[in-house]
Motif scaffolding. Sequence first.
Motif, PDB file in Angstrom:
ATOM      1  N   LYS A 259       0.826  -1.208   0.000  1.00  0.00           N
ATOM      2  CA  LYS A 259       0.000   0.000   0.000  1.00  0.00           C
ATOM      3  C   LYS A 259       0.864   1.265   0.000  1.00  0.00           C
TER       4      LYS A 259
ATOM      5  N   CYS B 181       1.240  -3.221   4.057  1.00  0.00           N
ATOM      6  CA  CYS B 181       0.148  -4.149   3.735  1.00  0.00           C
ATOM      7  C   CYS B 181       0.190  -4.573   2.266  1.00  0.00           C
TER       8      CYS B 181
ATOM      9  N   THR C 160      -5.002  -4.923   6.501  1.00  0.00           N
ATOM     10  CA  THR C 160      -4.952  -3.680   7.287  1.00  0.00           C
ATOM     11  C   THR C 160      -3.841  -3.769   8.324  1.00  0.00           C
ATOM     12  N   CYS C 161      -3.430  -2.606   8.799  1.00  0.00           N
ATOM     13  CA  CYS C 161      -2.417  -2.539   9.847  1.00  0.00           C
ATOM     14  C   CYS C 161      -2.628  -1.221  10.590  1.00  0.00           C
TER      15      CYS C 161
ATOM     16  N   CYS D 166      -2.555   1.998   8.107  1.00  0.00           N
ATOM     17  CA  CYS D 166      -3.666   2.312   7.203  1.00  0.00           C
ATOM     18  C   CYS D 166      -5.008   2.362   7.953  1.00  0.00           C
TER      19      CYS D 166
ATOM     20  N   CYS E 208       2.200   1.977   4.028  1.00  0.00           N
ATOM     21  CA  CYS E 208       2.443   0.909   5.004  1.00  0.00           C
ATOM     22  C   CYS E 208       2.862  -0.350   4.251  1.00  0.00           C
TER      23      CYS E 208
HETATM   24 ZN   LIG Z   1      -1.573  -1.129   6.253  1.00  0.00          ZN
END
Ligand SMILES: [Zn+2]
Length: 438
Positions: free
Chosen positions: A25, A30, A43-44, A47, A28
């Motif tokens: 992304k 991801c 997700t993390c 984000c 990040c």
């Molecule tokens: Zn992320």
Amino acid sequence: MTDLLGNYKLVLGLEIHIHVNTKQKMFCGCDANIYDAEPNTHTCPTCLGLPGALPVPNYEAVKKTQLLGLATDCQLNTNSKFDRKHYFYPDLSKGYQISQYKEPLCEHGKIVLSSGRIAEIERIHLEEDTAKSKHENGKTLIDFNKGGMPLMELVTTPCFSNIDDAVEFAKMVRDLARYLNISEADMEKGQMRIEPNISLRTAEMERLDELPPYKVEIKNINSFRFMEKAVKCEIVRQRGILETGLTPEQQNRGYDENKNVTVAQRSKEEAHDYRYFPEPDIPPMIFSEQYIEDIKKQLPELPAELAVRLATKYQLKETQIFELIKSENKDLVQKLEELASHNLDPVKVANLLLNKLEYRNLSTEAFIQQYNKDNETMDDADMLTQAVKKILAANTEIVDQYKNGKESVLNFLLGQVMRETKGKANPEITMQLIKELI
Ligand SMILES: [Zn+2]
């Protein structure tokens, strides 16, 4: 379209959003391959906008945006930075979006359309996408997989005065993105979205180059056909308002494809409503002239350049060139060039590659063999026609006898042709030719 517009003139600009096909992304780590994923599995903390998480820009996305900039004749800014754009919406995890306001990556580009008219590109910048909301049974569900995806936004000036030019431009941008391997730009997957902004003005305003005091943006259109329909029904709506002496409100609208109408969303914000300011967690980006020169070298031959080369070097037909410059036909061009270097006729080769699928998978050697075989029979047919014409011309009296009803003379003519071709001609085909040409 003049029927739709009445006495008014169309003022149309486009914003085109394209997902950049990076591995990760935008800010990040991801995995960015989200397209068939379960909701909220990519997700993390970054984000999702959790406190303390810091964004790190994805250089691959930066570079691909710059490539599109170069391919569309933009200037690449040596100084560029990210800004925060604030607004409140459930699909925006942080309450702001990291985007670019002043100092975007690319500015002042253009694409020449097939009409010769020029579509002006104001800027191409990079930002993060928002999450996706889904409204179901009176509830709103949010999938954050899309949140934080790298998204480039190309903005044109309001340079289009008809829909066809705008659609052609959007298709050219899509093709370029594919050609440069920047994005698959599959609109059904949401990898490319178009937002036309539309207003109408009088012929007098057009003459004075005066823009209308409002514009209406139609959000998130995901097909070229819908874009065309949405613009058309917006023209009708705005014209109706203008003809009563009022001015349409500046706002965002959505296109309802089932009812074929546009529907008001929120009133369109001015830039100051977004309270833009430089993103404090990401240092400004500085690109040296040398760096920009190096990126230019990485730019492959563009479709427009390839078209010129196919025309001048190989004298291909316009329809062949039109097909060959499509991104999915890159391999065919390579094959064509290889085969042309073996002294095969490029026009014939292009024809075979484009129209006969069985030729596409042949090795160069097998292709040449098949090509020669086909051409031999072709040449034989030509030679036979020549021979028949020659015999007919040399035997006008006999031909006259045939025309007077003496059919038996055909056998004499056939014999003559057989002698002329040293027995190589196929008697049935020859007889047919004689009857045709006589
Ligand atoms: Zn992320």
